[in-house]
Motif scaffolding. Structure first.
Motif, PDB file in Angstrom:
ATOM      1  N   ALA A  78      -5.608  -1.510  11.744  1.00 38.99           N
ATOM      2  CA  ALA A  78      -5.808  -2.712  12.377  1.00 38.99           C
ATOM      3  C   ALA A  78      -6.959  -3.502  11.709  1.00 38.99           C
ATOM      4  O   ALA A  78      -7.770  -3.269  11.083  1.00 38.99           O
ATOM      5  CB  ALA A  78      -6.729  -2.450  13.529  1.00 38.99           C
ATOM      6  N   GLY A  79      -6.340  -4.839  11.977  1.00 39.34           N
ATOM      7  CA  GLY A  79      -6.949  -5.996  11.238  1.00 39.34           C
ATOM      8  C   GLY A  79      -6.911  -6.063   9.597  1.00 39.34           C
ATOM      9  O   GLY A  79      -7.534  -7.093   8.881  1.00 39.34           O
ATOM     10  N   VAL A  80      -5.911  -5.225   9.001  1.00 45.30           N
ATOM     11  CA  VAL A  80      -5.571  -5.260   7.610  1.00 45.30           C
ATOM     12  C   VAL A  80      -4.462  -6.052   7.576  1.00 45.30           C
ATOM     13  O   VAL A  80      -3.446  -6.184   8.340  1.00 45.30           O
ATOM     14  CB  VAL A  80      -5.351  -3.845   7.164  1.00 45.30           C
ATOM     15  CG1 VAL A  80      -5.013  -3.928   5.764  1.00 45.30           C
ATOM     16  CG2 VAL A  80      -6.613  -3.097   7.184  1.00 45.30           C
ATOM     17  N   ARG A  81      -4.246  -7.080   6.679  1.00 48.19           N
ATOM     18  CA  ARG A  81      -3.245  -7.984   6.278  1.00 48.19           C
ATOM     19  C   ARG A  81      -1.872  -7.169   6.087  1.00 48.19           C
ATOM     20  O   ARG A  81      -2.000  -6.019   5.514  1.00 48.19           O
ATOM     21  CB  ARG A  81      -3.366  -8.994   5.296  1.00 48.19           C
ATOM     22  CG  ARG A  81      -4.381 -10.037   5.637  1.00 48.19           C
ATOM     23  CD  ARG A  81      -4.465 -10.884   4.365  1.00 48.19           C
ATOM     24  NE  ARG A  81      -4.999 -10.420   2.866  1.00 48.19           N
ATOM     25  CZ  ARG A  81      -4.645 -10.850   2.123  1.00 48.19           C
ATOM     26  NH1 ARG A  81      -3.750 -11.912   1.541  1.00 48.19           N
ATOM     27  NH2 ARG A  81      -5.035 -10.174   0.765  1.00 48.19           N
ATOM     28  N   GLU A  82      -0.971  -7.452   6.599  1.00 51.21           N
ATOM     29  CA  GLU A  82       0.699  -6.935   6.368  1.00 51.21           C
ATOM     30  C   GLU A  82       0.668  -6.507   5.031  1.00 51.21           C
ATOM     31  O   GLU A  82       1.147  -5.257   4.456  1.00 51.21           O
ATOM     32  CB  GLU A  82       1.566  -7.751   7.104  1.00 51.21           C
ATOM     33  CG  GLU A  82       3.009  -6.863   6.906  1.00 51.21           C
ATOM     34  CD  GLU A  82       3.922  -7.179   7.580  1.00 51.21           C
ATOM     35  OE1 GLU A  82       5.181  -6.942   7.526  1.00 51.21           O
ATOM     36  OE2 GLU A  82       3.887  -8.794   8.286  1.00 51.21           O
ATOM     37  N   ILE A  83       0.451  -7.411   4.019  1.00 46.28           N
ATOM     38  CA  ILE A  83       1.097  -7.162   2.739  1.00 46.28           C
ATOM     39  C   ILE A  83       0.123  -6.006   1.854  1.00 46.28           C
ATOM     40  O   ILE A  83       0.326  -5.316   1.146  1.00 46.28           O
ATOM     41  CB  ILE A  83       0.934  -8.649   1.793  1.00 46.28           C
ATOM     42  CG1 ILE A  83      -0.468  -9.033   1.563  1.00 46.28           C
ATOM     43  CG2 ILE A  83       1.964  -9.378   2.285  1.00 46.28           C
ATOM     44  CD1 ILE A  83      -0.776 -10.103   0.552  1.00 46.28           C
ATOM     45  N   VAL A  84      -1.094  -6.141   2.649  1.00 50.43           N
ATOM     46  CA  VAL A  84      -2.213  -4.996   2.080  1.00 50.43           C
ATOM     47  C   VAL A  84      -2.030  -3.659   2.599  1.00 50.43           C
ATOM     48  O   VAL A  84      -1.953  -2.867   1.806  1.00 50.43           O
ATOM     49  CB  VAL A  84      -3.720  -5.671   2.504  1.00 50.43           C
ATOM     50  CG1 VAL A  84      -4.418  -4.298   2.080  1.00 50.43           C
ATOM     51  CG2 VAL A  84      -3.961  -6.662   1.678  1.00 50.43           C
ATOM     52  N   ALA A  85      -1.602  -3.625   4.112  1.00 53.76           N
ATOM     53  CA  ALA A  85      -1.286  -2.288   4.495  1.00 53.76           C
ATOM     54  C   ALA A  85       0.102  -1.742   3.962  1.00 53.76           C
ATOM     55  O   ALA A  85       0.097  -0.564   3.627  1.00 53.76           O
ATOM     56  CB  ALA A  85      -1.052  -2.704   5.996  1.00 53.76           C
ATOM     57  N   ASP A  86       1.023  -2.696   3.542  1.00 52.92           N
ATOM     58  CA  ASP A  86       2.176  -2.163   2.992  1.00 52.92           C
ATOM     59  C   ASP A  86       1.922  -1.754   1.617  1.00 52.92           C
ATOM     60  O   ASP A  86       2.464  -0.558   1.273  1.00 52.92           O
ATOM     61  CB  ASP A  86       3.310  -3.373   3.042  1.00 52.92           C
ATOM     62  CG  ASP A  86       3.952  -3.562   4.219  1.00 52.92           C
ATOM     63  OD1 ASP A  86       3.691  -2.825   5.248  1.00 52.92           O
ATOM     64  OD2 ASP A  86       4.475  -4.793   4.474  1.00 52.92           O
ATOM     65  N   SER A  87       1.051  -2.384   0.909  1.00 52.69           N
ATOM     66  CA  SER A  87       0.467  -1.884  -0.500  1.00 52.69           C
ATOM     67  C   SER A  87      -0.024  -0.503  -0.677  1.00 52.69           C
ATOM     68  O   SER A  87      -0.028   0.323  -1.366  1.00 52.69           O
ATOM     69  CB  SER A  87       0.035  -3.006  -1.015  1.00 52.69           C
ATOM     70  OG  SER A  87      -0.719  -2.503  -2.525  1.00 52.69           O
ATOM     71  N   TRP A  88      -0.892  -0.251   0.557  1.00 52.33           N
ATOM     72  CA  TRP A  88      -1.676   0.977   0.665  1.00 52.33           C
ATOM     73  C   TRP A  88      -0.724   2.100   0.895  1.00 52.33           C
ATOM     74  O   TRP A  88      -0.749   3.065   0.292  1.00 52.33           O
ATOM     75  CB  TRP A  88      -2.526   0.984   1.936  1.00 52.33           C
ATOM     76  CG  TRP A  88      -3.763   0.114   1.857  1.00 52.33           C
ATOM     77  CD1 TRP A  88      -4.270  -0.521   0.511  1.00 52.33           C
ATOM     78  CD2 TRP A  88      -4.797  -0.289   2.583  1.00 52.33           C
ATOM     79  NE1 TRP A  88      -5.513  -1.120   0.593  1.00 52.33           N
ATOM     80  CE2 TRP A  88      -5.759  -1.006   1.932  1.00 52.33           C
ATOM     81  CE3 TRP A  88      -4.867   0.264   3.895  1.00 52.33           C
ATOM     82  CZ2 TRP A  88      -6.968  -1.446   2.696  1.00 52.33           C
ATOM     83  CZ3 TRP A  88      -6.143  -0.372   4.739  1.00 52.33           C
ATOM     84  CH2 TRP A  88      -7.151  -0.977   4.142  1.00 52.33           C
ATOM     85  N   LEU A  89       0.362   1.804   1.650  1.00 51.80           N
ATOM     86  CA  LEU A  89       1.376   2.872   1.857  1.00 51.80           C
ATOM     87  C   LEU A  89       2.121   3.212   0.467  1.00 51.80           C
ATOM     88  O   LEU A  89       2.447   4.277   0.348  1.00 51.80           O
ATOM     89  CB  LEU A  89       2.335   2.203   2.883  1.00 51.80           C
ATOM     90  CG  LEU A  89       1.772   2.357   4.382  1.00 51.80           C
ATOM     91  CD1 LEU A  89       2.922   1.646   5.289  1.00 51.80           C
ATOM     92  CD2 LEU A  89       1.335   3.720   4.974  1.00 51.80           C
ATOM     93  N   ARG A  90       2.425   2.159  -0.165  1.00 49.05           N
ATOM     94  CA  ARG A  90       2.814   2.382  -1.527  1.00 49.05           C
ATOM     95  C   ARG A  90       2.194   3.181  -2.317  1.00 49.05           C
ATOM     96  O   ARG A  90       2.492   4.170  -3.160  1.00 49.05           O
ATOM     97  CB  ARG A  90       3.447   1.050  -2.157  1.00 49.05           C
ATOM     98  CG  ARG A  90       4.570   0.452  -1.303  1.00 49.05           C
ATOM     99  CD  ARG A  90       5.221  -0.861  -2.117  1.00 49.05           C
ATOM    100  NE  ARG A  90       4.417  -1.689  -2.545  1.00 49.05           N
ATOM    101  CZ  ARG A  90       4.245  -2.999  -1.616  1.00 49.05           C
ATOM    102  NH1 ARG A  90       4.912  -2.888  -0.530  1.00 49.05           N
ATOM    103  NH2 ARG A  90       3.402  -3.710  -1.902  1.00 49.05           N
ATOM    104  N   SER A  91       0.679   2.878  -2.367  1.00 47.99           N
ATOM    105  CA  SER A  91      -0.199   3.690  -3.124  1.00 47.99           C
ATOM    106  C   SER A  91      -0.319   5.030  -2.777  1.00 47.99           C
ATOM    107  O   SER A  91      -0.373   6.056  -3.691  1.00 47.99           O
ATOM    108  CB  SER A  91      -1.639   2.968  -3.093  1.00 47.99           C
ATOM    109  OG  SER A  91      -1.669   1.377  -3.349  1.00 47.99           O
ATOM    110  N   VAL A  92      -0.223   5.473  -1.458  1.00 46.52           N
ATOM    111  CA  VAL A  92      -0.284   6.757  -0.965  1.00 46.52           C
ATOM    112  C   VAL A  92       0.914   7.584  -1.502  1.00 46.52           C
ATOM    113  O   VAL A  92       0.930   8.431  -2.072  1.00 46.52           O
ATOM    114  CB  VAL A  92      -0.356   6.613   0.575  1.00 46.52           C
ATOM    115  CG1 VAL A  92      -0.150   8.188   0.953  1.00 46.52           C
ATOM    116  CG2 VAL A  92      -1.687   6.451   1.063  1.00 46.52           C
ATOM    117  N   ALA A  93       2.098   6.823  -1.197  1.00 44.62           N
ATOM    118  CA  ALA A  93       3.467   7.363  -1.851  1.00 44.62           C
ATOM    119  C   ALA A  93       3.676   7.698  -3.328  1.00 44.62           C
ATOM    120  O   ALA A  93       4.073   8.587  -3.901  1.00 44.62           O
ATOM    121  CB  ALA A  93       4.443   6.570  -1.341  1.00 44.62           C
ATOM    122  N   ALA A  94       2.509   6.925  -4.055  1.00 39.50           N
ATOM    123  CA  ALA A  94       2.607   6.931  -5.523  1.00 39.50           C
ATOM    124  C   ALA A  94       1.857   8.233  -5.975  1.00 39.50           C
ATOM    125  O   ALA A  94       1.491   8.460  -7.148  1.00 39.50           O
ATOM    126  CB  ALA A  94       2.271   5.586  -6.215  1.00 39.50           C
ATOM    127  N   GLY A  95       1.126   8.757  -4.902  1.00 38.86           N
ATOM    128  CA  GLY A  95       0.009   9.719  -5.258  1.00 38.86           C
ATOM    129  C   GLY A  95      -1.374   8.938  -5.897  1.00 38.86           C
ATOM    130  O   GLY A  95      -1.978   9.711  -6.559  1.00 38.86           O
TER     131      GLY A  95
END
Length: 203
Positions: free
Chosen positions: A8-25
């Motif tokens: 919540a409150g996080v820009r969409e491009i940032v949230a999407d990038s966080w998810l990619r970061s998690v997936a990358a380990g």
């Protein structure tokens, strides 16, 4: 936040990038992007890279402004490898603490959410402010970056970035980065046109 699914409150491009970061380990508590180019390999590689032709221009136009703002200017290749990182000695030393150094790999898959890596991933200018970085030690910094293209082919040649304090997240800085990238593209096109042999242009 990501582990709990709270964005919540996080820009969409940032949230999407966080998810990619998690997936990358990527580890959120440490900043350890690998050094993929040792000093010898770095010197040879960047001397042969197309962006070497316009680095002096980037340094003159953007590098000086970054240094005056207590920030660093970085130029990375299309893979996110930092080829040049310039600034004052003190700021460069602080950047070393997060491995934001020449020869390091700063694509999202190795460094998490950051302006150079995310700009390359999205092929678009990006500003990442402080806590928007996925890796916590990098959250002391803000950064703005824009990709540089070969205008003839549309291919990404690399990215230009300014990394520093909170003021780097301003709209003015973002506009300056975009303008610098467009200027670099135009200059590369001019150089290519000058070097084109007479008579080789198609009718």
């Amino acid at each position: 936040l990501i582990e709990q699914g709270v964005t919540a409150g996080v820009r969409e491009i940032v949230a999407d990038s966080w998810l990619r970061s998690v997936a990358a380990g990527i580890k959120a508590d440490t900043s350890d992007p690998p050094i993929t180019l040792d000093p010898s390999a770095l010197r040879q590689y960047r001397a042969e890279h197309p962006l070497a032709q316009i680095f002096p221009l980037l340094s003159d136009v953007l590098g000086q402004a970054a240094q005056e703002c207590d920030a660093v200017m970085a130029v990375a290749d299309e893979q996110g490898q930092l080829l040049w990182v310039s600034g004052s000695v003190g700021v460069l030393r602080r950047a070393e603490a997060i491995s934001f150094v020449e020869g390091a790999q700063w694509d999202e898959g190795h460094a998490g959410t950051n302006a150079p890596g995310t700009a390359l991933r999205l092929d678009s200018p990006v500003t990442i402010r402080a806590a928007e970085h996925f890796v916590r030690p990098v959250q002391r910094w803000s950064c703005a970056a824009a990709p540089i293209h070969d205008l003839a082919t549309g291919a990404i040649l690399g990215v230009v970035d300014v990394t520093g304090g909170d003021d780097i997240g301003s709209a003015q800085t973002s506009a300056m980065i975009r303008a610098t990238a467009r200027m670099a593209e135009a200059e590369l096109a001019r150089i290519a046109a000058v070097r084109q042999p007479w008579g080789s242009a198609t009718a």
